[in-house]
Write a protein that holds these residues in place. Structure first.
Motif, mmCIF file in Angstrom:
data_model
loop_
_atom_site.group_PDB
_atom_site.id
_atom_site.type_symbol
_atom_site.label_atom_id
_atom_site.label_comp_id
_atom_site.label_asym_id
_atom_site.label_seq_id
_atom_site.Cartn_x
_atom_site.Cartn_y
_atom_site.Cartn_z
ATOM 1 N N PRO A 108 0.806 -1.235 0.000
ATOM 2 C CA PRO A 108 0.000 0.000 0.000
ATOM 3 C C PRO A 108 0.829 1.271 0.000
ATOM 4 N N LEU A 109 2.076 1.210 0.473
ATOM 5 C CA LEU A 109 2.917 2.406 0.457
ATOM 6 C C LEU A 109 3.314 2.811 -0.956
ATOM 7 N N GLY A 110 3.071 1.931 -1.926
ATOM 8 C CA GLY A 110 3.352 2.291 -3.302
ATOM 9 C C GLY A 110 2.447 3.401 -3.808
ATOM 10 N N GLU A 111 1.258 3.545 -3.197
ATOM 11 C CA GLU A 111 0.326 4.621 -3.537
ATOM 12 C C GLU A 111 -0.163 5.248 -2.239
ATOM 13 N N PRO A 112 0.696 5.995 -1.560
ATOM 14 C CA PRO A 112 0.321 6.519 -0.248
ATOM 15 C C PRO A 112 -0.852 7.478 -0.277
ATOM 16 N N ALA A 113 -1.066 8.178 -1.406
ATOM 17 C CA ALA A 113 -2.179 9.126 -1.479
ATOM 18 C C ALA A 113 -3.522 8.419 -1.302
ATOM 19 N N ALA A 114 -3.612 7.148 -1.721
ATOM 20 C CA ALA A 114 -4.869 6.410 -1.585
ATOM 21 C C ALA A 114 -5.257 6.203 -0.121
ATOM 22 N N LEU A 115 -4.261 6.244 0.759
ATOM 23 C CA LEU A 115 -4.541 6.038 2.179
ATOM 24 C C LEU A 115 -5.234 7.242 2.804
ATOM 25 N N LEU A 116 -5.282 8.357 2.100
ATOM 26 C CA LEU A 116 -5.975 9.543 2.608
ATOM 27 C C LEU A 116 -7.480 9.318 2.679
ATOM 28 N N THR A 117 -7.996 8.422 1.848
ATOM 29 C CA THR A 117 -9.440 8.190 1.797
ATOM 30 C C THR A 117 -9.856 6.846 2.374
ATOM 31 N N ARG A 118 -8.922 5.923 2.543
ATOM 32 C CA ARG A 118 -9.303 4.616 3.097
ATOM 33 C C ARG A 118 -8.069 3.927 3.673
ATOM 34 N N SER A 119 -8.291 3.112 4.681
ATOM 35 C CA SER A 119 -7.206 2.297 5.227
ATOM 36 C C SER A 119 -6.930 1.136 4.271
ATOM 37 N N ALA A 120 -5.829 0.454 4.504
ATOM 38 C CA ALA A 120 -5.466 -0.661 3.628
ATOM 39 C C ALA A 120 -4.871 -1.791 4.456
ATOM 40 N N ASP A 121 -5.150 -3.012 4.039
ATOM 41 C CA ASP A 121 -4.577 -4.194 4.668
ATOM 42 C C ASP A 121 -3.538 -4.798 3.741
ATOM 43 N N SER A 122 -2.522 -5.406 4.327
ATOM 44 C CA SER A 122 -1.515 -6.083 3.522
ATOM 45 C C SER A 122 -0.930 -7.241 4.326
ATOM 46 N N ARG A 123 -0.286 -8.129 3.613
ATOM 47 C CA ARG A 123 0.373 -9.274 4.240
ATOM 48 C C ARG A 123 1.734 -9.448 3.574
ATOM 49 N N ARG A 124 2.738 -9.677 4.381
ATOM 50 C CA ARG A 124 4.060 -9.943 3.824
ATOM 51 C C ARG A 124 4.779 -10.987 4.668
ATOM 52 N N MET A 125 5.767 -11.596 4.057
ATOM 53 C CA MET A 125 6.599 -12.588 4.720
ATOM 54 C C MET A 125 8.018 -12.048 4.768
ATOM 55 N N VAL A 126 8.664 -12.208 5.911
ATOM 56 C CA VAL A 126 10.047 -11.763 6.045
ATOM 57 C C VAL A 126 10.910 -12.923 6.517
ATOM 58 N N ASP A 127 12.166 -12.884 6.109
ATOM 59 C CA ASP A 127 13.169 -13.834 6.587
ATOM 60 C C ASP A 127 14.122 -13.089 7.510
ATOM 61 N N LEU A 128 14.445 -13.695 8.640
ATOM 62 C CA LEU A 128 15.302 -13.074 9.644
ATOM 63 C C LEU A 128 16.449 -14.011 9.968
ATOM 64 N N MET A 129 17.620 -13.436 10.244
ATOM 65 C CA MET A 129 18.727 -14.270 10.682
ATOM 66 C C MET A 129 19.695 -13.444 11.512
ATOM 67 N N GLU A 130 20.286 -14.091 12.491
ATOM 68 C CA GLU A 130 21.307 -13.440 13.294
ATOM 69 C C GLU A 130 22.624 -13.421 12.531
ATOM 70 N N SER A 131 23.522 -12.535 12.942
ATOM 71 C CA SER A 131 24.757 -12.340 12.189
ATOM 72 C C SER A 131 25.629 -13.586 12.149
ATOM 73 N N GLN A 132 25.530 -14.433 13.176
ATOM 74 C CA GLN A 132 26.385 -15.634 13.210
ATOM 75 C C GLN A 132 25.909 -16.729 12.251
ATOM 76 N N ARG A 133 24.697 -16.574 11.701
ATOM 77 C CA ARG A 133 24.123 -17.533 10.745
ATOM 78 C C ARG A 133 23.983 -18.934 11.313
ATOM 79 N N THR A 134 23.759 -19.046 12.610
ATOM 80 C CA THR A 134 23.494 -20.357 13.189
ATOM 81 C C THR A 134 22.051 -20.745 12.899
ATOM 82 N N PRO A 135 21.758 -22.044 12.734
ATOM 83 C CA PRO A 135 20.391 -22.463 12.397
ATOM 84 C C PRO A 135 19.354 -21.961 13.395
#
Length: 214
Positions: A108-135
């Motif tokens: 939704p941040l791709g068109e922030p002006a649209a948020l002026l008139t309505r809220s928006a829902d989104s879903r995303r997946m993220v991958d996280l890892m510590e610097s040591q790269r242990t499993p």
């Protein structure tokens, strides 16, 4: 070099080097990079940049690669941040790495002006890892279910608040400050992983799409 390949190489470099910032103490985000923002400005470098602050320290990140809205920035001390528009989608050189971000549908941040008139829902997946790269320090496919709501901060500025909920990392909140007239995001405060402080970004010096890095 393709952008995604470059991101991967820099993330691997950030994970494998004990000389990178933030190891053991996430608030030492720019250790060794010259914590004085003014000092970084004095290096004479021109071109697009981001002013990034975490806790009581700050630094300038310079544009090193760009493909459309996708950009990569690096501080003098070696922290790398990848953005898609104004959204931080990956980091390297920190105690906790935001290794990847994948949206189900458009951000939704791709068109922030649209948020002026309505809220928006989104879903995303993220991958996280510590610097040591242990499993045990790796978490892949962390789901974030988010809602973005815009509210007028004053006559000139709109605050966009993004609240995300996740079974794996709990509730997080990001904020984006949009100039009402131009609908450009001028500043943001973004979550970049559990156990590490959010970062504040001033986007005023950010490159326009298609502008080549210096």
């Amino acid at each position: 070099m393709p952008w995604i390949v470059l991101v991967g190489l820099l993330l691997l470099a950030g994970c494998g080097s004990d000389s990178m910032m933030g190891l053991g103490n996430p608030l030492r985000f720019f250790m060794g990079s010259g914590l004085d923002t003014a000092g970084e400005d004095e290096d004479g470098a021109d071109g697009p940049s981001l002013h990034i602050t975490q806790g009581s320290v700050s630094a300038i990140a310079r544009l090193i690669d760009q493909q459309g809205e996708r950009r990569m920035w690096r501080t003098r001390g070696g922290v790398v941040i990848a953005t898609d528009g104004v959204r931080v989608v990956a980091t390297a050189g920190l105690a906790m790495q935001l290794a990847a971000t994948r949206f189900d549908g458009p951000d939704p941040l791709g068109e922030p002006a649209a948020l002026l008139t309505r809220s928006a829902d989104s879903r995303r997946m993220v991958d996280l890892m510590e610097s040591q790269r242990t499993p045990e320090g790796m978490r892949f496919g962390v789901a974030l279910n988010c809602r973005l709501v815009a509210e007028a901060a004053d006559d000139d500025v709109v605050t966009i608040t993004e609240t995300c909920r996740s079974a794996q990392v709990g509730t997080i909140q990001n904020r984006f400050w949009m100039e009402r007239e131009s609908t450009a995001i001028a500043a943001s405060e973004q979550w970049i992983g559990p156990g590490i402080a959010q970062i504040q970004i001033e986007h005023a010096g950010q490159a326009r799409p298609g502008e080549a890095p210096p």
